[in-house]
Design a protein around this motif. Structure first.
Motif, PDB file in Angstrom:
ATOM      1  N   ILE A  14     -18.481  -9.303  10.715  1.00  0.00           N
ATOM      2  CA  ILE A  14     -19.491 -10.292  10.306  1.00  0.00           C
ATOM      3  C   ILE A  14     -18.885 -11.091   9.162  1.00  0.00           C
ATOM      4  N   ASN A  15     -19.023 -12.394   9.232  1.00  0.00           N
ATOM      5  CA  ASN A  15     -18.639 -13.277   8.139  1.00  0.00           C
ATOM      6  C   ASN A  15     -19.911 -13.921   7.612  1.00  0.00           C
TER       7      ASN A  15
ATOM      8  N   ILE B 107     -17.391  -8.331   6.672  1.00  0.00           N
ATOM      9  CA  ILE B 107     -17.796  -6.962   6.981  1.00  0.00           C
ATOM     10  C   ILE B 107     -17.102  -6.553   8.271  1.00  0.00           C
ATOM     11  N   LYS B 108     -16.467  -5.377   8.252  1.00  0.00           N
ATOM     12  CA  LYS B 108     -15.710  -4.925   9.410  1.00  0.00           C
ATOM     13  C   LYS B 108     -16.065  -3.489   9.755  1.00  0.00           C
ATOM     14  N   TRP B 109     -16.269  -3.253  11.066  1.00  0.00           N
ATOM     15  CA  TRP B 109     -16.449  -1.894  11.560  1.00  0.00           C
ATOM     16  C   TRP B 109     -15.102  -1.194  11.548  1.00  0.00           C
TER      17      TRP B 109
ATOM     18  N   ALA C 207     -17.669   3.984   7.705  1.00  0.00           N
ATOM     19  CA  ALA C 207     -17.250   3.282   8.926  1.00  0.00           C
ATOM     20  C   ALA C 207     -17.259   1.765   8.749  1.00  0.00           C
ATOM     21  N   ILE C 208     -17.663   1.323   7.547  1.00  0.00           N
ATOM     22  CA  ILE C 208     -17.790  -0.118   7.297  1.00  0.00           C
ATOM     23  C   ILE C 208     -16.976  -0.503   6.060  1.00  0.00           C
ATOM     24  N   ASP C 209     -16.183  -1.554   6.203  1.00  0.00           N
ATOM     25  CA  ASP C 209     -15.420  -2.096   5.072  1.00  0.00           C
ATOM     26  C   ASP C 209     -15.984  -3.454   4.691  1.00  0.00           C
ATOM     27  N   TYR C 210     -15.904  -3.764   3.400  1.00  0.00           N
ATOM     28  CA  TYR C 210     -16.371  -5.047   2.873  1.00  0.00           C
ATOM     29  C   TYR C 210     -15.258  -5.724   2.083  1.00  0.00           C
ATOM     30  N   PHE C 211     -15.205  -7.026   2.195  1.00  0.00           N
ATOM     31  CA  PHE C 211     -14.298  -7.841   1.393  1.00  0.00           C
ATOM     32  C   PHE C 211     -15.092  -9.044   0.929  1.00  0.00           C
ATOM     33  N   LYS C 212     -14.874  -9.440  -0.315  1.00  0.00           N
ATOM     34  CA  LYS C 212     -15.593 -10.604  -0.846  1.00  0.00           C
ATOM     35  C   LYS C 212     -14.594 -11.506  -1.552  1.00  0.00           C
TER      36      LYS C 212
END
Length: 156
Positions: free
Chosen positions: A73-74, A88-90, A114-119
């Motif tokens: 998700i972007n 957001i990445k699975w 199970a979820i990664d976030y980058f900002k």
């Protein structure tokens, strides 16, 4: 033309606004019918100008965009000078953000491993509205920013 011509469906939705637009150019319904028949190039140009006006208005008011695909998700917050992106990445290939049950699980368990976030944020590399338009053309959708706000509070 700065953007692209509105689709037939979009123009039908905006028929009242288009009529007002034509009226500002002293073109009534009878005259418009005549122009379409006798001067299709001019009719096309009027549609192009109207489309640009509509796009410019919509894009100027756009505050959030989002793009949801199977594995990521972007989310974008579109400020005046910069755009803030949350990615957001699975980490689980068996899950999909496009599946309702998986998406609901994600909303209930946003901090799962199970979820990664980058900002990140960046200044616009060209005109703000043109960048937003290109993102929409590539599949992003205008949103109210609810998911952006929710995730932003989690990953400060």
């Amino acid at each position: 033309m700065k953007y692209r011509q509105l689709t037939k469906e979009q123009l039908l939705e905006l028929h009242v606004e288009f009529s007002k637009f034509l009226a500002t150019q002293q073109i009534d319904a009878k005259e418009w019918t005549k122009i379409k028949k006798e001067n299709p190039k001019m009719a096309e140009e009027e549609l192009n100008i109207f489309s640009d006006v509509v796009w410019e208005d919509v894009l100027t008011k756009t505050k959030y965009l989002e793009h949801i695909s199977e594995n990521d998700i972007n989310l974008f917050k579109c400020n005046s000078k910069e755009i803030i992106r949350i990615y957001i990445k699975w980490n689980n290939p068996a899950k999909s953000f496009l599946q309702t049950t998986d998406f609901e699980w994600f909303l209930k368990n946003p901090l799962d491993k199970a979820i990664d976030y980058f900002k990140a944020s960046k200044k616009y590399s060209k005109n703000r509205n043109l960048e937003l338009f290109e993102m929409i053309e590539m599949g992003s959708q205008i949103s109210k920013g609810e998911l952006f706000s929710f995730i932003s509070q989690l990953i400060r």
